[in-house]
Design a protein around this motif. Structure first.
Motif, PDB file in Angstrom:
ATOM      1  N   ASN A   1       3.872  -0.662 -22.032  1.00  0.00           N
ATOM      2  CA  ASN A   1       2.518  -0.897 -22.530  1.00  0.00           C
ATOM      3  C   ASN A   1       1.501  -1.056 -21.404  1.00  0.00           C
ATOM      4  OD1 ASN A   1       1.202  -0.917 -25.083  1.00  0.00           O
ATOM      5  ND2 ASN A   1       0.719  -3.073 -24.826  1.00  0.00           N
ATOM      6  N   SER A   2       1.819  -0.574 -20.208  1.00  0.00           N
ATOM      7  CA  SER A   2       0.856  -0.629 -19.099  1.00  0.00           C
ATOM      8  C   SER A   2      -0.011   0.626 -19.051  1.00  0.00           C
ATOM      9  CB  SER A   2       1.594  -0.793 -17.768  1.00  0.00           C
ATOM     10  OG  SER A   2       2.406   0.340 -17.492  1.00  0.00           O
ATOM     11  N   TRP A   3       0.353   1.661 -19.796  1.00  0.00           N
ATOM     12  CA  TRP A   3      -0.444   2.880 -19.926  1.00  0.00           C
ATOM     13  C   TRP A   3      -0.785   3.489 -18.554  1.00  0.00           C
ATOM     14  CZ3 TRP A   3      -1.602   5.187 -24.658  1.00  0.00           C
ATOM     15  CH2 TRP A   3      -1.203   4.442 -25.779  1.00  0.00           C
ATOM     16  N   GLY A   4       0.173   3.416 -17.629  1.00  0.00           N
ATOM     17  CA  GLY A   4      -0.023   4.052 -16.327  1.00  0.00           C
ATOM     18  C   GLY A   4      -1.009   3.359 -15.427  1.00  0.00           C
ATOM     19  N   THR A   5      -1.345   2.102 -15.699  1.00  0.00           N
ATOM     20  CA  THR A   5      -2.346   1.398 -14.897  1.00  0.00           C
ATOM     21  C   THR A   5      -1.746   0.524 -13.807  1.00  0.00           C
ATOM     22  OG1 THR A   5      -2.418  -0.479 -16.429  1.00  0.00           O
ATOM     23  CG2 THR A   5      -3.950   1.342 -16.847  1.00  0.00           C
ATOM     24  N   LEU A   6      -0.422   0.364 -13.781  1.00  0.00           N
ATOM     25  CA  LEU A   6       0.223  -0.460 -12.756  1.00  0.00           C
ATOM     26  C   LEU A   6       0.998   0.364 -11.746  1.00  0.00           C
ATOM     27  CD1 LEU A   6       1.637  -3.420 -14.911  1.00  0.00           C
ATOM     28  CD2 LEU A   6      -0.480  -3.341 -13.587  1.00  0.00           C
ATOM     29  N   ALA A   7       1.668   1.413 -12.203  1.00  0.00           N
ATOM     30  CA  ALA A   7       2.513   2.212 -11.325  1.00  0.00           C
ATOM     31  C   ALA A   7       2.762   3.571 -11.964  1.00  0.00           C
ATOM     32  CB  ALA A   7       3.849   1.500 -11.066  1.00  0.00           C
ATOM     33  N   VAL A   8       3.187   4.516 -11.147  1.00  0.00           N
ATOM     34  CA  VAL A   8       3.586   5.836 -11.624  1.00  0.00           C
ATOM     35  C   VAL A   8       5.107   5.844 -11.726  1.00  0.00           C
ATOM     36  CG1 VAL A   8       3.508   8.321 -11.232  1.00  0.00           C
ATOM     37  CG2 VAL A   8       1.625   6.864 -10.425  1.00  0.00           C
TER      38      VAL A   8
ATOM     39  N   VAL B   1      13.890   1.029 -13.605  1.00  0.00           N
ATOM     40  CA  VAL B   1      12.863   2.020 -13.286  1.00  0.00           C
ATOM     41  C   VAL B   1      12.819   2.267 -11.790  1.00  0.00           C
ATOM     42  CG1 VAL B   1      11.395   1.389 -15.257  1.00  0.00           C
ATOM     43  CG2 VAL B   1      11.014   0.291 -13.048  1.00  0.00           C
ATOM     44  N   HIS B   2      12.419   3.484 -11.425  1.00  0.00           N
ATOM     45  CA  HIS B   2      11.934   3.818 -10.096  1.00  0.00           C
ATOM     46  C   HIS B   2      10.465   4.194 -10.276  1.00  0.00           C
ATOM     47  CE1 HIS B   2      16.231   4.147  -9.379  1.00  0.00           C
ATOM     48  NE2 HIS B   2      16.019   4.261  -8.069  1.00  0.00           N
ATOM     49  N   ALA B   3       9.608   3.724  -9.383  1.00  0.00           N
ATOM     50  CA  ALA B   3       8.174   3.948  -9.572  1.00  0.00           C
ATOM     51  C   ALA B   3       7.449   3.864  -8.236  1.00  0.00           C
ATOM     52  CB  ALA B   3       7.607   2.923 -10.546  1.00  0.00           C
ATOM     53  N   VAL B   4       6.172   4.249  -8.271  1.00  0.00           N
ATOM     54  CA  VAL B   4       5.285   4.148  -7.113  1.00  0.00           C
ATOM     55  C   VAL B   4       4.081   3.315  -7.540  1.00  0.00           C
ATOM     56  CG1 VAL B   4       3.834   5.392  -5.462  1.00  0.00           C
ATOM     57  CG2 VAL B   4       6.024   6.373  -6.206  1.00  0.00           C
ATOM     58  N   SER B   5       3.824   2.230  -6.840  1.00  0.00           N
ATOM     59  CA  SER B   5       2.718   1.350  -7.208  1.00  0.00           C
ATOM     60  C   SER B   5       1.387   1.934  -6.745  1.00  0.00           C
ATOM     61  CB  SER B   5       2.907  -0.030  -6.568  1.00  0.00           C
ATOM     62  OG  SER B   5       2.629   0.030  -5.174  1.00  0.00           O
ATOM     63  N   GLY B   6       0.294   1.311  -7.223  1.00  0.00           N
ATOM     64  CA  GLY B   6      -1.031   1.725  -6.790  1.00  0.00           C
ATOM     65  C   GLY B   6      -1.331   1.374  -5.349  1.00  0.00           C
ATOM     66  N   ARG B   7      -0.423   0.695  -4.678  1.00  0.00           N
ATOM     67  CA  ARG B   7      -0.530   0.456  -3.233  1.00  0.00           C
ATOM     68  C   ARG B   7       0.041   1.626  -2.420  1.00  0.00           C
ATOM     69  NH1 ARG B   7      -1.372  -4.899  -1.663  1.00  0.00           N
ATOM     70  NH2 ARG B   7      -1.386  -6.414  -3.377  1.00  0.00           N
ATOM     71  N   GLY B   8       0.671   2.578  -3.143  1.00  0.00           N
ATOM     72  CA  GLY B   8       1.333   3.668  -2.439  1.00  0.00           C
ATOM     73  C   GLY B   8       2.695   3.280  -1.917  1.00  0.00           C
ATOM     74  N   GLU B   9       3.372   2.377  -2.639  1.00  0.00           N
ATOM     75  CA  GLU B   9       4.692   1.903  -2.238  1.00  0.00           C
ATOM     76  C   GLU B   9       5.713   2.244  -3.319  1.00  0.00           C
ATOM     77  OE1 GLU B   9       3.000  -2.042   0.136  1.00  0.00           O
ATOM     78  OE2 GLU B   9       3.872  -2.235  -1.869  1.00  0.00           O
ATOM     79  N   ALA B  10       6.823   2.860  -2.917  1.00  0.00           N
ATOM     80  CA  ALA B  10       7.899   3.149  -3.861  1.00  0.00           C
ATOM     81  C   ALA B  10       8.731   1.891  -4.076  1.00  0.00           C
ATOM     82  CB  ALA B  10       8.775   4.271  -3.328  1.00  0.00           C
ATOM     83  N   PHE B  11       9.147   1.654  -5.327  1.00  0.00           N
ATOM     84  CA  PHE B  11       9.999   0.500  -5.607  1.00  0.00           C
ATOM     85  C   PHE B  11      10.931   0.834  -6.758  1.00  0.00           C
ATOM     86  CE2 PHE B  11       6.393  -0.083  -8.456  1.00  0.00           C
ATOM     87  CZ  PHE B  11       6.963  -0.552  -9.627  1.00  0.00           C
ATOM     88  N   LYS B  12      11.979   0.068  -6.858  1.00  0.00           N
ATOM     89  CA  LYS B  12      12.894   0.200  -7.986  1.00  0.00           C
ATOM     90  C   LYS B  12      13.246  -1.189  -8.480  1.00  0.00           C
ATOM     91  CE  LYS B  12      17.081   0.566  -5.138  1.00  0.00           C
ATOM     92  NZ  LYS B  12      18.289   1.394  -4.846  1.00  0.00           N
ATOM     93  N   SER B  13      13.559  -1.272  -9.766  1.00  0.00           N
ATOM     94  CA  SER B  13      13.883  -2.554 -10.369  1.00  0.00           C
ATOM     95  C   SER B  13      14.850  -2.327 -11.515  1.00  0.00           C
ATOM     96  CB  SER B  13      12.615  -3.246 -10.887  1.00  0.00           C
ATOM     97  OG  SER B  13      12.912  -4.488 -11.485  1.00  0.00           O
ATOM     98  N   GLY B  14      15.753  -3.288 -11.710  1.00  0.00           N
ATOM     99  CA  GLY B  14      16.746  -3.141 -12.762  1.00  0.00           C
ATOM    100  C   GLY B  14      17.843  -2.186 -12.326  1.00  0.00           C
TER     101      GLY B  14
END
Length: 401
Positions: free
Chosen positions: A164-171, A133-146
């Motif tokens: 199953n996080s339903w958009g509550t951890l990252a975008v 995934v590539h995503a943006v956390s609720g801290r306003g930080e972009a990250f990638k994993s995998g």
């Protein structure tokens, strides 16, 4: 309400950074096909990912596909079908079930809600096929994993944590999934006229055999009349799906017929009729067109029909069984979710969990839509939330008050 419609990952990052700086919570959605699941989100701003679309990588020989989070699932499935491939976990389309349009779900929403279908017992759910995934956390930080291959790592498996996080951890901005070849042949064996108890025994016998049954379901009356445009008739149908190469499927169907010859009348459903039937089961078509509260219950297969019978002694419900690990759909006929009763019955008959998949906004605001986790899981979820979204910017209140 202010609606942001970013077209790039950089736009998503800038929007979330603004929201963090202003402590302005955001409701996150793709096309909104599953917006009516979960508690209503109370925010003044919406982050709409519907313009963040496009398949960024597809290598059929490597069985890998990447797409931006707002890419319609229908577009991805059409591309895979043209190459004889599929998302083996069969992500469900809940749009019509929730009063919306079909084929409006996005690939990001598939992972965020950890969708699956009737093949889950064999193939798993979205979390079992995500690679990166590539995503943006609720801290306003972009990250990638995998990435594009499966690797064993220590620590959090972040792509799976998004499931199953339903958009509550990252975008989510970009996701990479493993894809698999589609089955050459599919045949469904139907046993007619069984009561729920006998159907549970027949399905257990079939799933425990070497016939490699990929899906099993039981459709009591009157649910059975609402599938396949009524062509299944009025008798209860217990369905067993077998997939693979043609000669193998024929052999395994023969084995099932021999194994179940005393269970009841048997009939085969083949051709396009079989996958069409399982799509309707996947999407819970028997309960489309109603606004009655609807529960999705997961519990041990041996206890499911007993729980439903006991529940019917106290309230009017309709039910059918999509046996992907003991899944039961319950439609509450009186228009009230009766959450305490449903969850008490589940605890009484061996335990499990229930999700309120459809209810009015007022009911969803007042009731725990998702099952309360154990203390250990709740503590872990709280740590994840504090790490990824400490200011509670993303989808606040969606999963719990």
């Amino acid at each position: 309400m202010t609606t942001f419609t970013p077209a790039t990952a950089e736009d998503v990052l800038a929007t979330v950074q603004w929201a963090v700086a202003d402590e302005a919570p955001l409701e996150i959605l793709g096309h909104g096909s599953k917006r009516a699941i979960g508690r209503p989100v109370q925010t003044g701003h919406m982050l709409d990912l519907s313009k963040l679309g496009g398949i960024t990588l597809y290598e059929p020989e490597e069985l890998v596909l990447s797409a931006r989070a707002g890419t319609p699932l229908a577009e991805i499935e059409a591309l895979l079908a043209a190459h004889g491939q599929q998302l083996a976990f069969e992500p469900a389309d809940y749009g019509p079930l929730l009063g919306g349009e079909a084929e409006r779900g996005t690939i990001g929403g598939v992972l965020a809600t950890n969708l699956s279908g009737p093949r889950r017992l064999k193939a798993g759910a979205a979390r079992d096929h995500i690679l990166g995934v590539h995503a943006v956390s609720g801290r306003g930080e972009a990250f990638k994993s995998g990435g594009r291959v499966v690797k064993n790592v220590t620590g959090y498996d972040l792509p799976k944590a998004m499931a199953n996080s339903w958009g509550t951890l990252a975008v989510l901005t970009d996701v990479t999934f493993k894809v698999l070849p589609a089955a050459q042949t599919e045949v469904t064996l139907a046993i007619r006229g069984l009561l729920d108890e006998h159907a549970a025994a027949a399905m257990a016998l079939a799933l425990g055999s070497n016939a490699e049954v990929s899906s099993a379901a039981h459709l009591p009356y009157p649910v059975v009349t609402r599938l396949a445009e009524g062509h299944l008739g009025r008798e209860a149908a217990t369905l067993l799906r077998v997939e693979g190469f043609g000669p193998s499927v024929a052999y395994r169907i023969g084995k099932l017929k021999d194994l179940l010859k005393d269970a009841g009348p048997l009939e085969e459903i083949s051709g396009e009729a079989s996958p069409a039937l399982w799509r309707e089961i996947r999407d819970c078509v028997p309960f489309v067109g109603s606004d009655r509260p609807l529960w999705r219950v997961s519990m041990a297969p041996a206890d499911g029909h007993r729980m439903v019978m006991a529940l019917r002694m106290q309230t009017a419900v309709e039910a059918f069984y999509d046996w992907q690990g003991g899944l039961i759909w319950l439609s509450m006929a009186h228009g009230e979710p009766e959450a305490d009763l449903v969850r008490a019955m589940i605890r009484k008959f061996g335990g499990g969990h229930a999700t309120l998949m459809r209810a009015s906004e007022a009911q969803r605001a007042a009731l725990p839509v998702f099952e309360s986790p154990s203390p250990a899981l709740a503590a872990l979820a709280a740590r994840l939330k504090a790490e990824f979204d400490p200011k509670n910017i993303l989808n606040p209140g969606r999963m719990a008050a």
